[in-house]
Scaffold this active site. Structure first.
Site, PDB file in Angstrom:
ATOM      1  N   ARG A  27       0.805  -1.222   0.000  1.00  0.00           N
ATOM      2  CA  ARG A  27       0.000   0.000   0.000  1.00  0.00           C
ATOM      3  C   ARG A  27       0.844   1.282   0.000  1.00  0.00           C
ATOM      4  O   ARG A  27       0.320   2.375  -0.210  1.00  0.00           O
ATOM      5  CB  ARG A  27      -0.974  -0.001   1.187  1.00  0.00           C
ATOM      6  CG  ARG A  27      -2.189  -0.889   0.921  1.00  0.00           C
ATOM      7  CD  ARG A  27      -3.071  -1.005   2.125  1.00  0.00           C
ATOM      8  NE  ARG A  27      -2.507  -1.938   3.100  1.00  0.00           N
ATOM      9  CZ  ARG A  27      -2.946  -2.057   4.348  1.00  0.00           C
ATOM     10  NH1 ARG A  27      -3.942  -1.305   4.775  1.00  0.00           N
ATOM     11  NH2 ARG A  27      -2.391  -2.933   5.170  1.00  0.00           N
TER      12      ARG A  27
ATOM     13  N   ASN B  17       1.025   1.869   6.979  1.00  0.00           N
ATOM     14  CA  ASN B  17       0.686   1.033   5.821  1.00  0.00           C
ATOM     15  C   ASN B  17       0.668   1.813   4.515  1.00  0.00           C
ATOM     16  O   ASN B  17       0.802   1.239   3.452  1.00  0.00           O
ATOM     17  CB  ASN B  17      -0.675   0.377   6.027  1.00  0.00           C
ATOM     18  CG  ASN B  17      -0.617  -0.611   7.176  1.00  0.00           C
ATOM     19  OD1 ASN B  17       0.209  -1.515   7.187  1.00  0.00           O
ATOM     20  ND2 ASN B  17      -1.449  -0.395   8.180  1.00  0.00           N
TER      21      ASN B  17
ATOM     22  N   TYR C 136      26.430  33.390  -3.142  1.00  0.00           N
ATOM     23  CA  TYR C 136      26.780  31.977  -3.030  1.00  0.00           C
ATOM     24  C   TYR C 136      28.216  31.851  -2.535  1.00  0.00           C
ATOM     25  O   TYR C 136      29.151  32.352  -3.179  1.00  0.00           O
ATOM     26  CB  TYR C 136      26.641  31.264  -4.387  1.00  0.00           C
ATOM     27  CG  TYR C 136      27.161  29.851  -4.324  1.00  0.00           C
ATOM     28  CD1 TYR C 136      26.583  28.921  -3.458  1.00  0.00           C
ATOM     29  CD2 TYR C 136      28.254  29.439  -5.088  1.00  0.00           C
ATOM     30  CE1 TYR C 136      27.081  27.624  -3.357  1.00  0.00           C
ATOM     31  CE2 TYR C 136      28.748  28.145  -4.991  1.00  0.00           C
ATOM     32  CZ  TYR C 136      28.154  27.247  -4.123  1.00  0.00           C
ATOM     33  OH  TYR C 136      28.643  25.969  -4.018  1.00  0.00           O
TER      34      TYR C 136
HETATM   35 MG    MG Z   1      -0.562  -4.257  10.763  1.00  0.00          MG
END
Ligand code: MG
Ligand code: UD1
Length: 452
Positions: free
Chosen positions: A18, A230, A352
């Protein structure tokens, strides 16, 4: 407790589909550090000397990464993902070396509180065989439920195996477990897979231990201990919680954050008392700030060391190797990389400074550029103490500006300038009286002729 030996088994064999990522899930960072490293750190903070990392998906990449984030960890490959008990048993060789305490943690649960682990270890020291770190939530869906009888934990039931009554239980398994080392293998080997998912559940050791008359205990910790990642929305949620904790700690340590929720720390940011951080500041890894510094709004800082009372930004970018000594100033739209800005030196506007040293008290005018790169190699610019570099100058490295050297504005400096010298590196100005007007008239009549 410290005399008791402890092995932490960290489960990280999951695919993490996922996350929709080419990178193994547990390597995604929180505060700039792979999430599994946070778990490793929690284990170490709870006094766990030895680590076993169970990997599966992306094993090669994981092994390489583990060599960096957990060099002491032994890695074990779980070939088939048959459940959490099966995963722990992948580390059988480590477990069977014989430990007093075994801690089991998930690599995708980065906000584990070391105190929760210490409490669990204490319960083992007091004679428990299995300790489950639980948490309460009004929304227990998806978690294993802690089934208690007469105030005692008797089983953990996974959601899919729960009765309707059991589903109402709000005391859940956070995923952290502590097991007496002497019992661990025997309990794990007794786990079967007759359940809704057909998996070997680690959680079944609770019931097995109870039936053998062993002591099983549930402790309670905050939900964050169970916050598993997840997907990337949960990753951001965990990052948010981590940042909130870190900001609070910074403020308690004496740092002023004017709008705390807009300041982002890295896992290793060091920041001293009486430093003030204005809104919208980002700290990448490797930043050390002493006391009394001012970090103005919208600054981006990584790999930089900032001494006390420095003044940075707004809109400053400090890159790795920026080393600012006391009271140095780096102002708006300036970038500093691999360069030392010595005490009291000023780099105030649109500049710079890379691969350079700016001596104490030197003043770098607006638009100064150290030309440090020829497309192949990097070269050094050394600017002496008290030097003055006029605006819009290019210092073509390698080049040295001596102490007290003075560079005229708009110069391109290709040769070193001795101490106290004045250097011009630009064409001499020519002024032609009346020529501006003449030119304008010529252009105007040419334009009119075209229109006709
Ligand atoms: Mg789990
Ligand atoms: C697990 C617990 C559940 C608890 C929840 C908390 C079990 C059986 N269930 O459920 O009680 O409430 O965590 O978040 O333990 N893993 C492996 N190999 C495997 C299986 C899992 O390495 O074969 C790793 C996964 O990568 C993950 C962790 O173990 O890091 C937990 O697995 P997951 O499938 O997320 O378990 P849950 O169903 O969430």
């Amino acid at each position: 407790m410290s005399q008791r030996s402890c092995l932490s088994v960290i489960l990280a064999a999951g695919e993490g589909t996922r996350m929709k990522s080419a990178m193994p899930k547990v390597l995604h960072p929180i505060a700039g550090l792979p999430m599994v490293t946070h778990v490793v750190k929690a284990a170490e903070a709870a006094g766990s000397g030895d680590l076993a990392l169970v990997i599966g998906h992306g094993a090669e990449e994981m092994r390489k990464a583990a060599a960096k984030f957990a060099p002491k960890a032994a890695t074990f490959v779980q070939e088939k993902r048959l459940g959490t008990a099966h995963a722990v048993l992948a580390a059988r060789d480590a477990i069977s070396r014989g430990y007093d305490d075994i801690l089991v943690m998930f690599g995708d649960t980065p906000l584990i509180d070391p105190d929760a682990l210490s409490v669990a270890r204490r319960k083992l020291a007091e004679g428990a065989a299995v300790v489950v770190v639980g948490f309460r939530t009004p929304n227990p869906s998806g978690y294993g439920r802690l089934i208690e009888r007469g105030g005692k934990l008797v089983a953990i039931r996974e959601e899919k195996d729960c009765s309707e009554e059991e589903k109402k239980i709000t005391f859940c398994n956070g995923g952290l477990m502590a097991v007496a080392g002497g019992q661990a293998l025997k309990l794990l080997e007794a786990v079967g897979n007759k359940n809704a998912k057909g998996e070997y559940y680690l959680t079944d050791i609770v019931e097995i231990a109870g039936m053998q008359g062993l002591v099983v205990v549930a402790t309670q910790a905050s939900f964050e201990n169970a916050l598993g990642i997840n997907n990337r929305a949960e990753l951001a949620e965990a990052e948010g919680i981590w940042q909130t904790r870190r900001r609070r700690q910074a403020m308690l340590d004496g740092v002023t954050l004017i709008v705390p929720e807009t300041v982002f720390f890295s896992h290793d940011t060091e920041i001293g008392a009486d430093t003030v951080v204005e809104p919208n500041v980002w700290f990448g890894p490797g930043v050390k700030i002493a006391t009394g510094a001012k970090i103005h709004a919208f600054s981006h800082i990584e790999g930089a060391t900032i001494a006390s009372n420095c003044d940075i930004g707004p809109f400053a970018r400090l890159r790795p190797g920026a080393d600012l000594k006391q009271k140095a100033k780096v102002g708006n739209f300036c970038e500093v990389k691999q360069a030392t800005i010595e005490e009291g030196a000023k780099v105030n506007h649109l500049t710079y400074i890379g691969d350079a040293r700016v001596g104490a008290g030197a003043n770098i005018g607006a638009g100064t550029i150290t030309c440090n790169y020829d497309g192949y190699s990097k070269f050094f610019t050394d600017i002496g103490e008290g030097a003055f570099v006029g605006s819009n100058s290019s210092l073509v490295a390698p080049v040295t500006i001596g102490k007290g050297g003075y560079i005229a504005s708009g110069s391109v400096i290709t040769e070193s300038v001795p101490n106290d010298a004045l250097a011009f590196g630009r064409a001499r100005q020519r002024t032609l009286p009346g020529k501006g007007k003449e030119l304008r008239e010529r252009f105007a009549s040419a334009a009119a002729a075209k229109k006709k």
